[in-house]
Design a protein around this motif. Structure first.
Motif: not given
Length: 187
Positions: A51-73
């Motif tokens: 996600l970072l390599r594709r230019g997404h902001a660090e805070e956005v990436v952190t939120a998405i990774v946390e969401e995916c982890t919480a969802a079990g993905l």
């Protein structure tokens, strides 16, 4: 009638614009993350890097990774166990090689240790033996030293140490009826 400082109807002002922009950034990153995970399983670190390599902001990436982890993905423990099982049984990789691979995928040390610990010494010995058998079968008719060098090389590339590699190759040659001297090459 609207107040003089109020924004025109339908516009909630600059804060709303930045909030909707933030939501759009989250949605774009979320969509990309789901596509990445649909393609193949990934560790949290791999997802973050992608996600970072594709230019997404660090805070956005952190939120998405946390969401995916919480969802079990994203589950580094499950990923590591599956990786170890698949790569050991499918490719015959040693615990050392598997440890290196998991580390390069960003899995934390404790999770790596737990996943690799599921392989016993017998599992590793049997995988090395199968690799040595396959290599020796493909080199029948060649000089013994050549066969040994090639078989030990195969095992080394799969992460097996010299002591185990030479022992297994010697035992497999003896099982074939090939004489090995007491001065059999060793580490």
């Amino acid at each position: 009638m609207r107040e003089p400082d109020a924004p025109p109807d339908g516009d909630d002002g600059p804060d709303a614009a930045s909030a909707s922009g933030g939501e759009k950034a989250l949605n774009r990153a979320r969509t990309l993350a789901l596509r990445m995970l649909a393609h193949k399983p990934r560790t949290a670190a791999q997802l973050e890097t992608g996600l970072l390599r594709r230019g997404h902001a660090e805070e956005v990436v952190t939120a998405i990774v946390e969401e995916c982890t919480a969802a079990g993905l994203v589950d580094d423990t499950a990923f590591s166990r599956a990786w170890v099982s698949s790569r050991h049984h499918g490719r015959g990789l040693s615990r050392n090689a598997l440890t290196r691979e998991l580390r390069t995928r960003g899995v934390d040390e404790d999770t790596v240790r737990e996943a690799v610990a599921e392989l016993s010494d017998d599992d590793e010995d049997e995988a090395a033996r199968a690799l040595a058998r396959r290599s020796l079968a493909g080199s029948r008719g060649r000089e013994r030293d050549t066969r040994v060098r090639r078989a030990v090389g195969v095992l080394a590339r799969k992460g097996y140490g010299g002591g185990l590699a030479y022992r297994v190759v010697r035992e497999e040659l003896e099982a074939e009826g090939v004489e090995t001297d007491p001065e059999f090459p060793g580490p």
